[in-house]
Write an enzyme that holds these catalytic residues in place. Structure first.
Site: not given
Length: 274
Positions: A147, A160
């Site tokens: 990501s 995250y």
């Protein structure tokens, strides 16, 4: 040039997916499902793994793939999955997710543990288990779907971003360790991708998930990331795409997103989609 020992000729390469087997984790929805479909269309023999066997089986039937149940957080499940796979040329470590948007001061450690187990340890388990087959293929590929959160931090994203930073480091370290071996290591770092479940799982409701994308013209779709993954694994094998960062045009950075209408000021406080 005269006297050079560098060869500029290469043996012809077979069609991208011809005779090659690709394993895709987290394939029951979103980027995983789209990647499995794209690789099958490229001619790969595709093996899909995920926990939701009903969805996985439906996908496999629709694209001509093979479905094998897989929970990347369960060592026994990983062992069973690997035993069911005879050959692996491409491993797409896609299984992952975000499970909260809390600040560190209010950290839910169960959520942190879940995030690390799925995003990092799950990828380590599959990679470790399938590396012998990837080496034996003579032209293996390990793809990590990380990501843009693997490269930059933001408020409310610690559980995250910490996990995805771990995935980024995992890819970099593995590439160093495999230098000189016939296995490429690729990292795909998506920005804002609108999928059916990612933000809903993170924020707890469809309304909250919809707010993440409100006003954003053309966020990326799962198929866009699948296209990038397919491109990296179909390059001639001497070409390694170390890191591919991909965002929609509307997202210049993690914190800089063009939203319409322009008076939607509340949008600036919404967590990024990735």
């Amino acid at each position: 040039m005269p006297g050079s020992d560098v060869s500029h000729s290469r043996a012809p390469r077979p069609l991208p997916g011809n005779g090659r087997t690709a394993v895709v984790t987290g394939a029951s929805s979103g980027i995983g499902a789209a990647t499995a479909a794209r690789l099958a269309a490229e001619g790969f023999d595709v093996v899909v793994g995920a926990r939701r066997v009903d969805r996985l089986s439906a996908l496999a039937e629709s694209i001509g793939a093979r479905a094998v149940p897989l929970d990347v957080t369960d060592p026994a499940s990983v062992e069973s999955f690997v035993a069911a796979v005879d050959r692996v040329d491409v491993l797409v470590n896609n299984a992952g997710g975000a499970f909260d948007a809390r600040p560190v001061a209010d950290a839910d450690l169960d959520s942190w543990t879940r995030s690390y187990e799925v995003n990092v340890l799950g990828a380590v388990r599959l990679t470790k288990a399938l590396l012998p087959a990837l080496r034996a293929s003579g032209a293996g590929d390990v793809v990590f779907v990380s990501s843009t959160a693997a490269l930059i931090s933001y408020e409310g994203g610690a559980s995250y971003t910490a996990a995805k930073h771990g995935v980024h480091t995992l890819a970099e370290t593995l590439r160093l360790e495999l230098n000189g071996e016939p296995v490429r290591v690729v990292e795909i770092a998506p920005g804002m991708v609108r999928t059916e479940e990612f933000s809903r799982n993170r924020l707890g409701s469809s309304d909250a998930a919809d707010a993440v994308y409100r006003g954003v013209r053309e966020p990326l779709l799962a198929e866009d990331i699948a296209d990038c993954i397919a491109w990296t694994v179909t390059r001639p094998h001497h070409v390694n795409i170390d890191l591919l960062v991909v965002r929609p045009l509307a997202q210049a950075a993690q914190h800089k997103v063009d939203r319409r209408p322009p008076d939607d000021t509340a949008a600036t406080s919404r967590p990024p989609a990735r």
